[in-house]
Design an enzyme around this catalytic site. Structure first.
Site, mmCIF file in Angstrom:
data_model
loop_
_atom_site.group_PDB
_atom_site.id
_atom_site.type_symbol
_atom_site.label_atom_id
_atom_site.label_comp_id
_atom_site.label_asym_id
_atom_site.label_seq_id
_atom_site.Cartn_x
_atom_site.Cartn_y
_atom_site.Cartn_z
ATOM 1 N N GLU A 1 36.438 -12.665 1.223
ATOM 2 C CA GLU A 1 35.720 -12.888 -0.044
ATOM 3 C C GLU A 1 36.646 -13.351 -1.155
ATOM 4 O O GLU A 1 36.235 -14.087 -2.043
ATOM 5 C CB GLU A 1 34.994 -11.611 -0.493
ATOM 6 C CG GLU A 1 33.696 -11.362 0.240
ATOM 7 C CD GLU A 1 32.732 -10.464 -0.525
ATOM 8 O OE1 GLU A 1 33.158 -9.722 -1.420
ATOM 9 O OE2 GLU A 1 31.528 -10.512 -0.205
ATOM 10 N N HIS B 1 43.943 -7.493 26.067
ATOM 11 C CA HIS B 1 43.074 -7.852 27.186
ATOM 12 C C HIS B 1 41.880 -8.678 26.707
ATOM 13 O O HIS B 1 40.849 -8.701 27.362
ATOM 14 C CB HIS B 1 42.584 -6.589 27.893
ATOM 15 C CG HIS B 1 43.701 -5.737 28.413
ATOM 16 N ND1 HIS B 1 44.093 -5.760 29.726
ATOM 17 C CD2 HIS B 1 44.527 -4.864 27.788
ATOM 18 C CE1 HIS B 1 45.103 -4.914 29.903
ATOM 19 N NE2 HIS B 1 45.385 -4.354 28.738
ATOM 20 N N LYS C 1 21.047 -14.633 -1.537
ATOM 21 C CA LYS C 1 20.269 -13.617 -2.256
ATOM 22 C C LYS C 1 19.044 -14.239 -2.912
ATOM 23 O O LYS C 1 17.935 -13.698 -2.854
ATOM 24 C CB LYS C 1 21.127 -12.948 -3.339
ATOM 25 C CG LYS C 1 22.043 -11.871 -2.813
ATOM 26 C CD LYS C 1 22.674 -11.114 -3.993
ATOM 27 C CE LYS C 1 24.025 -10.548 -3.573
ATOM 28 N NZ LYS C 1 24.776 -9.990 -4.714
#
Lengths: 412, 412
Positions: A261, A287, A402
């Site tokens: 951010e 792995h 938003k």
């Protein structure tokens, strides 16, 4: 204590003394100003303790935190790391996501009579947070007026602050100039962690000591690292934090938010810039992701984190298994040694493959070390933001989503 | 049922019919051959059920799995996803890492008399796995000879297989031509999940149906996606899986291994190639990583995954809180709706920002859907490996670190 070393693969003028001094001065200036407030938290949050110490916190055995992003990641990170060394740490239950299965499951873990509820939101209008809070109010028939088991952590004069004042609910404030992802050392982290039984004073002390050492010019490796990452940001545009301890997984999530951010931005010339953060856990991700680091595109720098002394004596027993004798050479060694040797070997292999890396070693799990780690990463983020010429402290890119959500759900 | 749609931002000849046909044929050829075995698992693993069904599995209430990487990630992914819809699913405890704190904590959860122990390793010489197994043997005084509570899952004639034969321990084999990260639909996943109470037959069926549909030419979107990702792999070299359900977090970790180890390689001209995989969880990571996707470098493609019907009725209560009234518009909606609307809004904002994306929608959480998801990602990985001209199925890059570890610890 933290120790640092680095093996950067590119020869660049990232150690230029004048440049480093300029960077330090520009951060010093930001610290002395009023716009960016997190620098002062290691000192200023000590005042919170005077408020907290008289409280009767033994009546709670669970600490429920309702918050998302910067209102939960840092608290979770510290809780995960310090739990093994903290006697009688209380259970913390985090409500973050709008996932109905998780909310239902978490509700079933709560003992209402022994729980305190923290509602954490800078603005107070975070949709996940308010929706979950309403759900808890209904499910547990929570009394709001003069509640002594509910706490709000929010900005002064925010929507949530108005709510708290109206019901006479105890409220702790986040300084206006401290952004969510830089807020863990404010009331956001300090208050719930204190009530959960953690030694928050030592966390703040660890942060304060490292910060002072940095501004006194004793942590030049941090300036060099910021400068190196910036200078290579076109080529090595992915930064991997490879932590050799399961309990650092939430810390890497906190780092991913901080870095993502803060540094993914349009710069002053409207160019899309940024460095992509990835969190890995060793030895597990040897792995999984290691193959890509070694043979994939050379677009990553790796920061290893390890813990010298886990304070756990568990040893690999001196047992020889028929057929599998070839791993007997590790018998009688501690797992503590094994995981650190794995870190060392991976680091060597990464270096031999020409990939830039550095390592942060914690001598042990301690409050002071985690405090120092937090401020270390915050300072590093601020430094890189400075040289990238971006606004490190806003997040305009998330607004569009938003707005679309609000519009789609019929809100004016 | 899975549905797919995509919004790729670049105009490229990725839909060229001839090219797509070539890709399909080349995969068909690989499937018909003997070198790469995972394609046959959805059919061949059904035979395991005949072995499993006569077993008395009710004597176990815990399933302990000792394995790492491909020997644990897929099992964990399926366990996390199916748990909420599986009545009486048994507790699964995973030992993966060499972290002493996690091993000690996991040991304390085991009820020896009610647990079965799976040791999972293709070779049997994985150092974390053998070291932890020895620790369990010692801690619980496990009897090895003719043990009926210990199972080995390994390659035929492996070190672990020799061990199992020697002690007359029941053994299940992984086909030699199935690599660890492609092995979840072999005994590796099927046996422990069956004993834990999951409907593995339906998982295999879902995988088989999708695979057949693909090879019958009904899933061309998969060819187009592989081709798009390949054609853009220089520019959009990061692929993000953004899953809107907490329980998909382990699935994203499985995907990260599959993608990272398979596609991060030296190509036939010794160029370092590869695509970097990142797993995110929505809506949480809207508050973390989304800013970087929107305003950071345009180097990512995003695959959203969402679940249409969580089968959970939890609603946001119709409560208006003083000061916070502005989020009341979502009252009386289900969280199920909220999280899916958040996914939709984020997807729209990503698309409007010019970032390539596609979405996989599961109509519900089901065994068949997760089976289909697994084979979908395995096929996608194979397709991209083909066009990148790499060996998708080896992982030579991790050997160096192992050698260094063995040398540092004094093993010849």
């Amino acid at each position: 204590m933290l120790t640092f070393s680095s093996h950067f693969s590119q020869k660049l003028p990232y150690q230029d003394k004048n440049l480093l001094n300029e960077m330090l001065e520009s951060l010093q200036k930001e610290m002395d100003g009023d716009e960016v407030g997190y620098y002062k938290l290691p000192q200023s949050s000590k005042k919170l303790l005077q408020e907290l110490k008289p409280m009767d916190i033994d009546r709670f055995s669970q600490v429920v935190v309702v918050g998302i992003g910067g209102s939960s990641l840092g608290i979770k990170a510290i809780n995960s790391i310090l739990k093994p060394i903290t006697k009688d740490a209380k259970e913390m239950i985090f409500f973050e996501n709008s996932d109905p299965l998780t909310i239902s499951e978490n509700i079933s873990k709560i003992d209402k009579d022994r729980a305190c509820f923290f509602i954490v939101s800078k603005s107070g209008s975070t949709i996940e947070t308010t929706s979950i809070f309403k759900t808890l109010i209904k499910h547990f028939s929570l009394e709001l007026d003069n509640a002594t088991n509910i706490f709000a952590i929010t900005d002064k004069d925010s929507y949530l602050s108005k709510f708290a004042t109206f019901h006479n609910i105890k409220e702790f404030n986040i300084p206006h100039n401290v952004g969510g992802r830089f807020s863990v050392l404010s009331a956001v982290g300090i208050v719930p962690l204190y009530i959960a039984g953690y030694d928050v004073e030592a966390i703040l002390e660890g942060a304060a000591e490292f910060e002072m050492s940095f501004f006194n010019g004793h942590e030049n490796h941090l300036l060099e690292k910021a400068n190196y990452i910036y200078a290579n940001s076109k080529k090595e545009n992915i930064n991997v934090v490879f932590s050799y301890a399961d309990r650092l997984e939430n810390f890497t999530k906190w780092y991913v938010q901080l870095w993502g951010e803060s540094l993914g931005k349009l710069d002053r010339d409207k160019n899309h810039v940024g460095l992509t953060p990835i969190g890995l856990i060793g030895a597990v991700d040897q792995h999984s992701f290691l193959q890509l680091i070694i043979e994939g595109p050379n677009d990553k720098s790796i920061t290893f984190i390890n813990i010298e002394d886990f304070k756990n004596p568990l040893e690999i027993p001196d047992i020889s298994l028929h057929g599998i004798e070839q791993t007997d050479f590790i018998n009688k060694q501690s797992f503590n040694k094994l995981i650190n040797e794995q870190c060392k070997a991976t680091m060597q292999s990464v270096r031999q493959s020409g990939v830039s890396s550095d390592i942060i070693t914690l001598d042990e799990i301690s409050e002071k070390n985690i405090g120092a780690m937090i401020i270390y990463y915050e300072l590093l983020t601020s430094l890189i933001g400075k040289v990238l010429h971006i606004n490190t402290y806003n997040q305009p890119g998330v607004e569009l989503g938003k707005q679309i959500l609000y519009k789609n759900l019929g809100n004016k």
